[in-house]
Design a protein around this motif. Structure first.
Motif: not given
Length: 164
Positions: A33-61
């Motif tokens: 589901k996360t991959k599907q969400v990410a693909q939709q965000l990409f199709k919508l043209g979103l681009q981030f200068d940076l992704i900042l993540s919590s170091p907890l495994v589920r967030a980092r994944q």
């Protein structure tokens, strides 16, 4: 102006299955589901200068999936985004990042933090009324100068079912 996207990690394994909360990974459904969400965000043209993540495994994944889809080429971790993290500590980091010219940032973290941080940025205080679903996305426009607390604009609140 900075566009800030707050992304909650995807569906993770149950707490009882792991001795420490920080090592809980995404489930196979969570990854899908996360991959599907990410693909939709990409199709919508979103681009981030940076992704900042919590170091907890589920967030980092989750952050790794966003990066792999092509939403950003840069990924860093921040303990400010852990469940014990503080928006006020993160704001110090953000002001330095903003001054370097960043304009689009994704934060990958946890609830209730992401909802509370959004409330603080938009309304100046957390009331615990805003919930970010797993793999959900909130968009907040932060001002170009000065403190963003109570001065930011909520422009996107999307549960994952609208992106699947």
């Amino acid at each position: 102006m900075v566009n800030l996207y707050l992304v909650r990690h995807g569906i993770a394994a149950e707490r009882e299955e792991y001795p420490e909360d920080g090592v809980r990974p995404l489930t196979s459904e969570g990854k899908r589901k996360t991959k599907q969400v990410a693909q939709q965000l990409f199709k919508l043209g979103l681009q981030f200068d940076l992704i900042l993540s919590s170091p907890l495994v589920r967030a980092r994944q989750t952050a790794d999936i966003l990066k792999a889809i092509g939403l950003s080429s840069q990924l860093e971790e921040s303990t400010d985004l852990t469940p014990e993290g503080s928006i006020y500590s993160w704001l110090t980091w953000w002001e330095e990042w903003r001054n370097k010219g960043g304009s689009s940032l994704a934060l990958v973290g946890h609830e209730p933090n992401l909802g509370e941080w959004t409330e603080i940025l938009v309304w100046g205080e957390a009331k615990g009324n805003l919930l970010v679903k797993k793999a959900g996305v909130i968009g907040v426009q932060l001002p170009e100068s000065g403190s963003p607390i109570g001065r930011s604009l909520l422009f996107w609140l999307t549960p994952p079912k609208f992106l699947l």
